[in-house]
Structure formats: C-alpha cells, structure tokens
Design a protein around this motif. Structure first.
Motif, mmCIF file in Angstrom:
data_model
loop_
_atom_site.group_PDB
_atom_site.id
_atom_site.type_symbol
_atom_site.label_atom_id
_atom_site.label_comp_id
_atom_site.label_asym_id
_atom_site.label_seq_id
_atom_site.Cartn_x
_atom_site.Cartn_y
_atom_site.Cartn_z
ATOM 1 N N ALA A 116 3.107 -4.750 -5.465
ATOM 2 C CA ALA A 116 2.538 -5.285 -4.234
ATOM 3 C C ALA A 116 1.292 -6.111 -4.542
ATOM 4 C CB ALA A 116 2.183 -4.154 -3.278
ATOM 5 N N VAL A 117 1.179 -7.250 -3.866
ATOM 6 C CA VAL A 117 0.034 -8.143 -4.059
ATOM 7 C C VAL A 117 -0.649 -8.446 -2.722
ATOM 8 C CG1 VAL A 117 -0.712 -10.341 -5.067
ATOM 9 C CG2 VAL A 117 1.273 -9.177 -6.006
ATOM 10 N N THR A 118 0.042 -8.194 -1.631
ATOM 11 C CA THR A 118 -0.446 -8.494 -0.287
ATOM 12 C C THR A 118 -1.699 -7.685 0.037
ATOM 13 O OG1 THR A 118 1.840 -8.862 0.389
ATOM 14 C CG2 THR A 118 0.221 -8.578 2.144
ATOM 15 N N ASN A 119 -2.674 -8.325 0.672
ATOM 16 C CA ASN A 119 -3.913 -7.655 1.078
ATOM 17 C C ASN A 119 -3.837 -7.130 2.503
ATOM 18 O OD1 ASN A 119 -5.646 -7.775 -1.218
ATOM 19 N ND2 ASN A 119 -5.834 -9.981 -0.914
ATOM 20 N N PRO A 120 -4.627 -6.091 2.834
ATOM 21 C CA PRO A 120 -5.489 -5.298 1.956
ATOM 22 C C PRO A 120 -4.627 -4.483 0.987
ATOM 23 C CG PRO A 120 -6.119 -5.001 4.259
ATOM 24 C CD PRO A 120 -4.768 -5.668 4.248
ATOM 25 N N LEU A 121 -4.812 -4.685 -0.285
ATOM 26 C CA LEU A 121 -3.827 -4.315 -1.288
ATOM 27 C C LEU A 121 -3.511 -2.825 -1.358
ATOM 28 C CD1 LEU A 121 -2.928 -5.896 -4.514
ATOM 29 C CD2 LEU A 121 -3.513 -3.479 -4.641
ATOM 30 N N ASP A 122 -4.528 -1.980 -1.441
ATOM 31 C CA ASP A 122 -4.274 -0.550 -1.592
ATOM 32 C C ASP A 122 -3.524 0.004 -0.388
ATOM 33 O OD1 ASP A 122 -5.948 -0.151 -4.107
ATOM 34 O OD2 ASP A 122 -7.434 -0.980 -2.744
ATOM 35 N N ILE A 123 -3.844 -0.513 0.788
ATOM 36 C CA ILE A 123 -3.194 -0.045 2.021
ATOM 37 C C ILE A 123 -1.761 -0.565 2.100
ATOM 38 C CG2 ILE A 123 -3.336 -0.079 4.541
ATOM 39 C CD1 ILE A 123 -6.431 -0.562 4.031
ATOM 40 N N MET A 124 -1.562 -1.836 1.758
ATOM 41 C CA MET A 124 -0.213 -2.402 1.802
ATOM 42 C C MET A 124 0.700 -1.772 0.748
ATOM 43 S SD MET A 124 -0.101 -4.377 4.368
ATOM 44 C CE MET A 124 -1.325 -3.333 5.180
ATOM 45 N N THR A 125 0.137 -1.365 -0.369
ATOM 46 C CA THR A 125 0.944 -0.693 -1.391
ATOM 47 C C THR A 125 1.410 0.671 -0.875
ATOM 48 O OG1 THR A 125 -0.410 -1.794 -3.080
ATOM 49 C CG2 THR A 125 1.059 -0.051 -3.833
ATOM 50 N N TYR A 126 0.540 1.318 -0.127
ATOM 51 C CA TYR A 126 0.914 2.590 0.507
ATOM 52 C C TYR A 126 2.062 2.372 1.494
ATOM 53 C CZ TYR A 126 0.534 6.943 3.158
ATOM 54 O OH TYR A 126 0.803 8.131 3.774
ATOM 55 N N VAL A 127 1.983 1.291 2.273
ATOM 56 C CA VAL A 127 3.062 0.961 3.213
ATOM 57 C C VAL A 127 4.369 0.755 2.454
ATOM 58 C CG1 VAL A 127 3.915 -0.731 4.893
ATOM 59 C CG2 VAL A 127 1.507 -0.057 4.917
ATOM 60 N N ALA A 128 4.289 0.055 1.331
ATOM 61 C CA ALA A 128 5.488 -0.205 0.515
ATOM 62 C C ALA A 128 6.125 1.098 0.049
ATOM 63 C CB ALA A 128 5.126 -1.080 -0.679
ATOM 64 N N LEU A 129 5.303 2.046 -0.359
ATOM 65 C CA LEU A 129 5.825 3.343 -0.800
ATOM 66 C C LEU A 129 6.517 4.071 0.344
ATOM 67 C CD1 LEU A 129 5.866 5.551 -3.087
ATOM 68 C CD2 LEU A 129 3.864 6.507 -1.933
ATOM 69 N N GLU A 130 5.871 4.089 1.504
ATOM 70 C CA GLU A 130 6.411 4.811 2.650
ATOM 71 C C GLU A 130 7.733 4.213 3.132
ATOM 72 O OE1 GLU A 130 5.035 7.661 4.533
ATOM 73 O OE2 GLU A 130 4.325 7.786 2.456
ATOM 74 N N ILE A 131 7.814 2.904 3.174
ATOM 75 C CA ILE A 131 9.016 2.248 3.710
ATOM 76 C C ILE A 131 10.177 2.281 2.719
ATOM 77 C CG2 ILE A 131 9.966 0.112 4.647
ATOM 78 C CD1 ILE A 131 7.899 1.576 6.439
ATOM 79 N N THR A 132 9.903 2.042 1.445
ATOM 80 C CA THR A 132 10.996 2.068 0.454
ATOM 81 C C THR A 132 11.464 3.484 0.174
ATOM 82 O OG1 THR A 132 9.454 2.161 -1.432
ATOM 83 C CG2 THR A 132 10.185 -0.038 -0.702
ATOM 84 N N GLY A 133 10.530 4.429 0.198
ATOM 85 C CA GLY A 133 10.885 5.795 -0.165
ATOM 86 C C GLY A 133 11.105 5.969 -1.656
ATOM 87 N N PHE A 134 10.676 4.977 -2.452
ATOM 88 C CA PHE A 134 10.842 5.048 -3.903
ATOM 89 C C PHE A 134 9.882 6.088 -4.503
ATOM 90 C CE2 PHE A 134 12.299 0.316 -4.464
ATOM 91 C CZ PHE A 134 13.414 0.592 -3.683
ATOM 92 N N GLU A 135 10.134 6.434 -5.764
ATOM 93 C CA GLU A 135 9.209 7.290 -6.487
ATOM 94 C C GLU A 135 7.893 6.534 -6.681
ATOM 95 O OE1 GLU A 135 12.151 6.337 -7.568
ATOM 96 O OE2 GLU A 135 13.409 8.084 -8.034
ATOM 97 N N PRO A 136 6.755 7.218 -6.612
ATOM 98 C CA PRO A 136 5.449 6.551 -6.721
ATOM 99 C C PRO A 136 5.251 5.748 -8.008
ATOM 100 C CG PRO A 136 5.168 8.749 -5.851
ATOM 101 C CD PRO A 136 6.609 8.644 -6.273
#
Length: 307
Positions: A116-136
């Motif tokens: 993930a590169v989209t800002n605010p980065l740390d928060i958007m990366t969290y969104v990516a984890l939640e939506i994909t359901g992938f392993e961290p």
C-alpha cells in the motif's frame, strides 16, 4: 517471471512501472479508472524499452480482471490532500477507494503480496488488511524506506559524503509523527551522533519529518513521486529476489514495540513471503514516549474508520 500489478496511473504509479520495467522482473499491469490513461502510459513505456533496452511486457487497463494471478499488487490510487481538506475528509475519501481496490484484489489476486502506498499510509494499509482478509505478512505499506531515504540524503549533504555510505533509520507513523533515529543511523559504520552536533542533528530530523511537505510546497501542485517509486521498487526487489533485506516498512504489529493491532513503521525482514520478521530496536525513553504518541494517533483514526 513474476506478474506485478500497479493500481493507479498517476505520477507515483507510472514512475513505479517505469522503474520496474527497467529492472525486468516480469510482466506489469497498470490499472486506472480513467479511460485511456493507463493504456497510453503503458504504450509509451513499452516504446521506451526499445530505446533503453528492456523487453518487459506492460499492459494498461481499466479492468481489474487483468490483475488476475498477480504475485505483487501495488496500490498507489487515491486522492491527494487539497487546501481546505481535513485529514478526516482525506481518510473518508481514500477509505472508499481502498475498499473498492482491495475487494478486486481479493477477487482476482488472492495469493498476492499487497504493498500500500495511498495516504494516510498506515491507516490505508490497515484498511487493505481488513478488506482483503490476507495474512498480515502479505499486506504492508511503503513509508519508512521513503522517510529513511530523505533522512539519509540530508545527512549525506550535510557531511558532504556519498549517499551510498549513509545508513539511516526512521520508524513510527508516516507523517508528522515519524521518528528518525540518529543513534541507529551511521556513515560507513560511524554513528551519526559522533559526526554531528545535537543541534545539527535536530535540524536534519525536523527537515526529514517535513520532507514531503517541503516538496509539495515547492511543486505547488502534486507531491513527490521519484523517491516514493524508488522505495516501492526496493521492496519489490527484496520480495522477488528473496533478499531478506531489513527495510523500514509499515507493518502490522502483534506485540512488537508494545503495540498490537495497528500498522506502524518498523524495520522488517522482507523476502519472498513478504514480512518474515520484525526487528525491535533499542529506543531512548524520549523516543519510546514519542512512539506511543504516534501510535495513539493512528489508533484513534482506525477506530473512526467506516469499514
């Protein structure tokens, strides 16, 4: 050969594709919602290969189905913060974009590693984890490499040394609460505090923290993309070549640094499985306090997410 997809054909996305094409890691798909934009940039980059000397296949598309079976998906899509826009507004806008993108990644590239590169980065990366359901370990963000690169560049300029001989370290949230670590930064093995005085180091730290804003102010429109794209490619290289490099990235913490359940910039071992370990550095009492403040800010924003 690997398949890499880049979501977002703006400056960061397109420059990332250019750098990846020149490395010849494998085929590349550039996706954007704007009709003709990714196709035009892909065609231009393909033609550049005949001049520069690479045979990388690059496809531009408006259809997420083309990312199918990607090994790595890089998300650069998102709105930039504009004058008068609050941080909350930016989070809301980019959360919607991130949700849509990550649902498509989950559908078409369920085995991929997501950067993930989209800002605010740390928060958007969290969104990516939640939506994909992938392993961290398969979902992390590009932040610390960029911030560390800025710190290293400023150190090299101050000392008039080659940037190749500077090792810097920045952890924490990607933004005003990042934490450059002078005691873990060095020039050819010599710790930074032995080379520069406290006041000079403090100035370099402050400039690093506001490094992105300095570029935005100079450009008037847009933000940095050359250094961010270089940071992304460094991550991709360590993954595809299984280099197991220690790189500062936004990683999901599960107790490290006293934090759990959030994304945060920390040094991590990056290999073919994504994040293969997190390195915990020794911090001063003041740095530990700053780290807690930074994490608290990220946590507050996560709690307000509409996902």
């Amino acid at each position: 050969m690997a398949k890499i997809s880049v979501i977002g054909a703006g400056n960061v996305g397109a420059t990332t594709v250019q750098r990846l094409a020149e490395m010849e890691f494998g085929s590349i798909v550039l996706v954007d919602i704007v009709e003709g934009l990714p196709q035009g940039k892909a065609l231009d980059l393909m033609q550049a290969g005949a001049i520069v000397g690479y045979d990388t296949k690059i496809k531009g598309s408006n259809d997420y189905a083309d990312i199918v079976d990607s090994d790595i998906v890089i998300i650069t899509a998102g709105a930039a913060r504009k004058p008068g826009m609050s941080r909350a507004d930016l989070i809301n806008i980019n959360t919607k974009i991130m949700k849509d993108v990550c649902e498509k990644i989950k559908q078409y590239a369920p085995k991929s590693i997501v950067i993930a590169v989209t800002n605010p980065l740390d928060i958007m990366t969290y969104v990516a984890l939640e939506i994909t359901g992938f392993e961290p370990n398969r979902v992390f963000g590009m932040s610390g490499i960029l911030d560390t690169g800025r710190f290293a560049s400023f150190i090299a300029d101050e000392l008039a040394y080659s940037k190749r001989d500077v090792e810097a370290m920045v952890i924490g949230g990607h933004g005003d609460q990042m934490l450059p670590l002078p005691q873990h930064s060095s020039v050819f093995g010599t710790p930074l505090p032995e080379l520069l005085g406290e006041d000079v180091i403090a100035g370099l730290v402050e400039r690093t923290i506001h490094g992105g804003a300095e570029i935005v102010a100079l450009l008037k429109q847009g933000s940095a993309f050359y250094a961010p794209s270089a940071a992304i490619v460094q991550m991709v290289e360590s993954i595809l070549r299984d280099e197991k490099r220690i790189l500062p990235v936004s990683a999901y913490l599960q107790g490290e640094y006293g934090q759990k359940g959030i994304y945060f910039g920390v040094p991590a071992k990056i290999g073919c499985d994504g994040i293969e370990g997190i390195i915990e550095l020794e911090l001063t009492e003041e740095q530990e306090h700053a780290l807690k403040e930074s994490s608290a800010s990220i946590r507050e924003n996560i709690e307000d997410l509409d996902i």
